[in-house]
Scaffold this active site. Structure first.
Site, PDB file in Angstrom:
ATOM      1  N   ASN A  66       0.828  -1.214   0.000  1.00  0.00           N
ATOM      2  CA  ASN A  66       0.000   0.000   0.000  1.00  0.00           C
ATOM      3  C   ASN A  66       0.857   1.257   0.000  1.00  0.00           C
ATOM      4  O   ASN A  66       1.920   1.316   0.622  1.00  0.00           O
ATOM      5  CB  ASN A  66      -1.049  -0.003   1.108  1.00  0.00           C
ATOM      6  CG  ASN A  66      -0.530  -0.259   2.501  1.00  0.00           C
ATOM      7  OD1 ASN A  66       0.484  -0.925   2.674  1.00  0.00           O
ATOM      8  ND2 ASN A  66      -1.223   0.244   3.499  1.00  0.00           N
ATOM      9  N   GLU A  79      -3.045  -4.535  -3.091  1.00  0.00           N
ATOM     10  CA  GLU A  79      -3.541  -5.445  -4.138  1.00  0.00           C
ATOM     11  C   GLU A  79      -3.583  -4.737  -5.487  1.00  0.00           C
ATOM     12  O   GLU A  79      -3.190  -5.295  -6.515  1.00  0.00           O
ATOM     13  CB  GLU A  79      -4.947  -5.950  -3.800  1.00  0.00           C
ATOM     14  CG  GLU A  79      -5.035  -6.824  -2.567  1.00  0.00           C
ATOM     15  CD  GLU A  79      -5.298  -6.050  -1.287  1.00  0.00           C
ATOM     16  OE1 GLU A  79      -4.800  -4.907  -1.143  1.00  0.00           O
ATOM     17  OE2 GLU A  79      -6.002  -6.581  -0.420  1.00  0.00           O
TER      18      GLU A  79
HETATM   19  N1  THU Z   1      -5.288  -1.651   2.555  1.00  0.00           N
HETATM   20  C1  THU Z   1      -4.701  -2.446   1.615  1.00  0.00           C
HETATM   21  O1  THU Z   1      -3.643  -2.122   1.076  1.00  0.00           O
HETATM   22  N2  THU Z   1      -5.308  -3.612   1.299  1.00  0.00           N
HETATM   23  C2  THU Z   1      -6.409  -4.105   1.934  1.00  0.00           C
HETATM   24  O2  THU Z   1      -6.839  -5.198   1.609  1.00  0.00           O
HETATM   25  C3  THU Z   1      -7.059  -3.327   2.993  1.00  0.00           C
HETATM   26  C4  THU Z   1      -6.540  -1.954   3.184  1.00  0.00           C
HETATM   27  C5  THU Z   1      -4.600  -0.406   2.920  1.00  0.00           C
HETATM   28  C6  THU Z   1      -5.219   0.866   2.462  1.00  0.00           C
HETATM   29  C7  THU Z   1      -4.658   1.848   3.479  1.00  0.00           C
HETATM   30  O3  THU Z   1      -3.363   2.253   3.067  1.00  0.00           O
HETATM   31  C8  THU Z   1      -4.509   1.023   4.747  1.00  0.00           C
HETATM   32  O4  THU Z   1      -4.520  -0.336   4.335  1.00  0.00           O
HETATM   33  C9  THU Z   1      -5.625   1.244   5.741  1.00  0.00           C
HETATM   34  O5  THU Z   1      -6.865   1.096   5.182  1.00  0.00           O
END
Ligand code: THU
Length: 165
Positions: A66, A79
């Site tokens: 992320n 993802e």
């Molecule tokens: N996030 C992801 O990268 N993937 C997920 O499946 C759930 C949430 C990230 C987005 C944000 O940077 C952080 O987790 C909190 O929501």
């Protein structure tokens, strides 16, 4: 006039593995790469670090994590970072499996992380594009691991390109 209302029930299921070691070797290798990708997530605002690793149909593995932003909605989930990288660099190659893992600065996460709605829609896009089911491995830092054999289990009754014909 009487209308007969019926109910449509959609069921969903995952395979539940008791631990990392219980996974088959190919899945262990992929999830290990997702866990490595967690370490370089850029998540200074949520402190929720997510990593994703994708096994392509040609055997290549790509990873992502992320990427957050001071303007919060400008960030992107692990993802989608990984999936968009994959389809940008290997545009004609389908996705076999995506593994996702997580680490939080605030708590030990012992339940599998589950892709958000927007990421499910993007996984669905590539599953439909290549007409080949995408396996989804969902893991926490510890604990059980869920494996879905297709996005259908996470996004039943999905909107997809078939509706646009
Ligand atoms: N996030 C992801 O990268 N993937 C997920 O499946 C759930 C949430 C990230 C987005 C944000 O940077 C952080 O987790 C909190 O929501």
């Amino acid at each position: 006039m009487k209308h007969k209302i019926t109910k449509l029930t959609i069921s969903t299921s995952f395979d539940v593995y008791p631990s990392f070691d219980a996974l088959q070797a190919e899945d262990r290798e992929l999830l290990a790469k997702a866990k490595k990708a967690v370490k370089s997530a850029y998540a200074p605002y949520s402190n929720f670090h997510v990593g994703a690793a994708i096994l392509l149909q040609n055997g290549k593995i790509v990873t992502g994590n992320n990427q957050e932003n001071a303007a919060y909605p400008s960030g992107l989930c692990a993802e989608r970072v990984a999936l968009f990288y994959a389809n940008a660099n290997y545009p004609n190659v389908g996705v076999k499996t995506i593994a996702v893992s997580v680490a939080s600065a605030h708590q030990i996460i012992n339940e599998p992380v589950s892709p958000c709605g927007a990421c499910r829609q993007v996984i669905a896009e590539y599953e439909n594009l290549f007409e080949s089911p995408i396996r989804i491995i969902m893991s926490g830092e510890t604990g059980k691991i869920f494996v879905s054999e297709s996005i259908e289990n996470l996004l039943p009754f999905m909107f997809n390109k078939k509706h646009l014909k």
